[in-house]
Enzyme design. Structure first.
Site, PDB file in Angstrom:
ATOM      1  N   TYR A 145     -13.318 -32.039  11.089  1.00  7.74           N
ATOM      2  CA  TYR A 145     -14.487 -33.000  11.778  1.00  7.74           C
ATOM      3  C   TYR A 145     -15.703 -32.862  11.150  1.00  7.74           C
ATOM      4  O   TYR A 145     -16.385 -31.953  10.620  1.00  7.74           O
ATOM      5  CB  TYR A 145     -14.691 -32.167  12.981  1.00  7.74           C
ATOM      6  N   CYS A 146     -16.154 -34.083  10.832  1.00  3.94           N
ATOM      7  CA  CYS A 146     -17.615 -34.189  10.078  1.00  3.94           C
ATOM      8  C   CYS A 146     -17.733 -33.489   8.814  1.00  3.94           C
ATOM      9  O   CYS A 146     -16.955 -33.700   7.824  1.00  3.94           O
ATOM     10  CB  CYS A 146     -18.866 -33.896  11.184  1.00  3.94           C
ATOM     11  N   ILE A 147     -18.771 -32.534   8.509  1.00  8.75           N
ATOM     12  CA  ILE A 147     -18.702 -31.845   7.239  1.00  8.75           C
ATOM     13  C   ILE A 147     -17.622 -31.181   7.125  1.00  8.75           C
ATOM     14  O   ILE A 147     -17.079 -30.925   5.931  1.00  8.75           O
ATOM     15  CB  ILE A 147     -19.749 -31.207   7.224  1.00  8.75           C
TER      16      ILE A 147
END
Length: 616
Positions: free
Chosen positions: A342-344
């Protein structure tokens, strides 16, 4: 103005009266406020001096140069300037005439109206009282005039243009009449109805926020007190089954009689805490995966301090998902693993898969084979990063590095404030009005409480991430980056991938996250969800909210808009489509795995790392 009454909740129409306050209690509160204010002022000045010592320049953002360039461009095109000025003054004269007529008792004419999406002027007094209508329309005219002037920025260097546009819009948002006591009818009404109590409470609320930020104003968006881990947030049952200096690995308890053989590892961002994926049960992404018959593990990152200053991005990879994958193989005995980033966390997942591809036949035997990779709102190509770009030029990165040098980490409030500025009206100014002008406490809201529960970031990791990815975009350059000495090339990732983006994402713009379809060489499925960075991801099917687009073919043109034209739109959540996709990589069914039966299991979920709150 004196002949008008500010509308109030007063069905009988009785005149508003004011009675004197209890002056003893009032004086005591003022005295307490004065003492606390002095302390906070000293802390604020101390922090300002510290910040000034780290800036390295009086103007690290380069705004002086950018605005000078804009001014030069404006005056080099006098025709546009004169036309814009004339149009503004013509409209303003219309507004002055309408205001004069309204002050004499006639109906106020509308010269300009706010957007239907603008929630700031919903109170009837903005339309019903001429003085507030004048404030509103004056502000909207100035705002529109500014946007016309900013059109000249298209002729500047793109980075300068982005800076002046972003920061000018920040100023425009800040000077809205809704943000000031004297020009906000709701604040006037509250002052009359509460006999000024709203202003005292507002000042006390502001002091609380400054005390919480230790001299930095951290505007409260939610009352976090009602939320308790394991009770009404982070409620999915499980155990911590492994721990090192950086992570706790949580295994969730099964909820089905049989489970898929291949377990699932979720790699959340370490900028915030994992429980955004596990708020209340009906909205929990984690619980829904468990209910589909998957053995689910998640990484809970430590909230770092000076002890973690040395940890680099590749340390996050080896101590994080690499070590977690090895432990999962040891626990389950399975040679395969499905992964979600998720994301980074997705960026880190791409780095791990690039590292494994670079190792080739030399991947450690303890590592399971990665069957699939799901990337949730993940940047891999950082070509166009949206408004975050205004914060990541060389001078500002140096300033951040100077800030981190003494402490060993980037304080949590710094990044939280940066993200809030990307949506200032929604995440700053409405709470300034509610908390400080109206004197109200923020409403308990689990999502916003999670948002305020941010984390510090280790110096080495953050510097590497900002320079090599955000600034120089090296992750898409074959061999430009190495993880633990292994050059990585994300084009060598052949793992089947499901790439989710959200159409209103202001943190990882969807057209930029789409670029990953041009990088990975394995089977790809791209899905575009409605809404934004959080709500578009955490969108359980039962809500029947938003929609999603997915392609029926495996054709991914370089231009994302061409893909969108041909993609099929579906109502509701993307989760069922993803579950169907994941099933093909999840293996046969087997007996459920109970983490409580693991002799190495320690704490109950959500563990202790997630409970650490740090204000830098």
């Amino acid at each position: 103005m004196t002949s008008e009454k500010i509308p109030a909740n007063n069905p009988a129409g009785a005149p508003l009266t004011m009675t004197p306050p209890d002056f003893v209690a009032f004086s005591q509160r003022l005295y307490d406020i004065a003492l606390r204010s002095q302390k906070m002022l000293n802390l604020y000045l101390e922090k300002n001096r510290w910040m000034a010592s780290k800036m390295g320049s009086a103007d690290p953002a380069g705004l002086g140069q950018a605005y000078a360039a804009l001014a030069g461009r404006i005056f080099s095109n006098p025709k546009h300037l004169i036309e814009t000025q004339l149009a503004f003054w013509q409209d303003y004269i219309k507004l002055l005439r309408a205001t004069a007529a309204a002050s004499a008792g006639r109906k106020m004419d509308v010269v300009i109206e706010p957007s239907s999406k603008d929630k700031r002027f919903k109170d009837p007094a903005w339309q019903d009282m001429w003085i507030f209508d004048f404030f509103k329309q004056s502000y909207l005219l100035v705002s529109n005039w500014t946007q016309e002037i900013l059109k000249e920025a298209v002729h500047l260097d793109p980075q300068m243009a982005h800076k002046v546009t972003f920061w000018t819009n920040q100023i425009i948002d800040a000077i809205s009449p809704t943000n000031f006591m004297l020009s906000n009818p709701e604040a006037w009404r509250a002052t009359i109805e509460t006999k000024g109590e709203n202003l005292l409470r507002g000042f006390e609320n502001m002091l609380k926020d400054m005390e919480r930020g230790q001299g930095t104003l951290l505007v409260s968006m939610s009352d976090s007190r009602p939320f308790k881990f394991g009770e009404n947030i982070a409620t999915t049952k499980g155990k911590v089954v492994f721990q090192n200096e950086l992570i706790q690995l949580i295994q969730f308890s099964p909820l089905t009689e049989k489970v898929h053989k291949t377990p699932v590892l979720i790699i959340p961002p370490w900028i915030n805490k994992y429980y955004i994926l596990d708020l209340k049960p009906e909205a929990s992404y984690i619980r829904h995966i468990v209910e589909q018959g998957h053995t689910v593990y998640i990484i809970s990152w430590v909230n770092p301090d000076a002890r973690h200053a040395h940890l680099g991005f590749d340390d996050y990879m080896t101590l994080g998902p690499v070590r977690a994958a090895m432990e999962i193989k040891k626990i389950t005995g399975e040679d395969t693993l499905n992964t979600i980033g998720y994301c980074i966390g997705g960026t880190l997942l791409a780095c791990m898969l690039g590292w494994m591809a670079g190792l080739g036949d030399h991947v450690p035997a303890e590592m399971p084979k990665i069957n699939s990779a799901t990337y949730l709102v993940t940047l891999v190509d950082f070509t166009d990063i949206g408004d975050i770009a205004v914060f990541v030029d060389e001078n500002q990165i140096k300033m951040i590095e100077n800030m981190m040098k003494d402490r060993g980490f980037l304080p949590a409030p710094f990044l939280a404030s940066t993200f809030a500025m990307l949506r200032a009206n929604d995440l700053i100014w409405q709470y300034v009005v509610n908390n400080y002008l109206m004197g109200k406490d923020p409403f308990p809201f689990d999502l916003l409480s999670w948002n305020a529960d941010s984390t510090n970031l280790p110096a080495a990791m953050q510097s590497y991430y900002l320079r090599n990815m955000y600034k120089d975009n090296k992750l898409v350059q074959p061999g430009a980056l190495s993880m633990k000495g292994v050059p990585i090339d994300v084009r060598q990732i052949k793992v089947p991938s499901f790439i989710l983006s959200t159409i209103e994402d202001h943190i990882t713009p969807w057209r930029t996250t789409y670029a990953a379809t041009q990088l990975y060489t394995g089977p790809r499925t791209f899905c575009l969800s409605g809404s934004g960075h959080i709500a578009g991801v955490v969108n359980p099917p039962a809500k029947k909210k938003y929609n999603y687009w997915i392609s029926e073919s495996n054709d991914y043109p370089a231009n994302p808009d061409q893909w969108l034209e041909k993609a099929t739109k579906h109502d509701g959540s993307w989760w069922p489509a993803w579950f169907q996709w994941l099933a093909q990589y999840s293996g046969d069914m087997t007996a459920p795995r109970d983490p409580a039966a693991n002799p190495n299991a320690t704490e109950d979920a959500p563990g202790s790392y997630v409970r650490v709150r740090v204000i830098g």
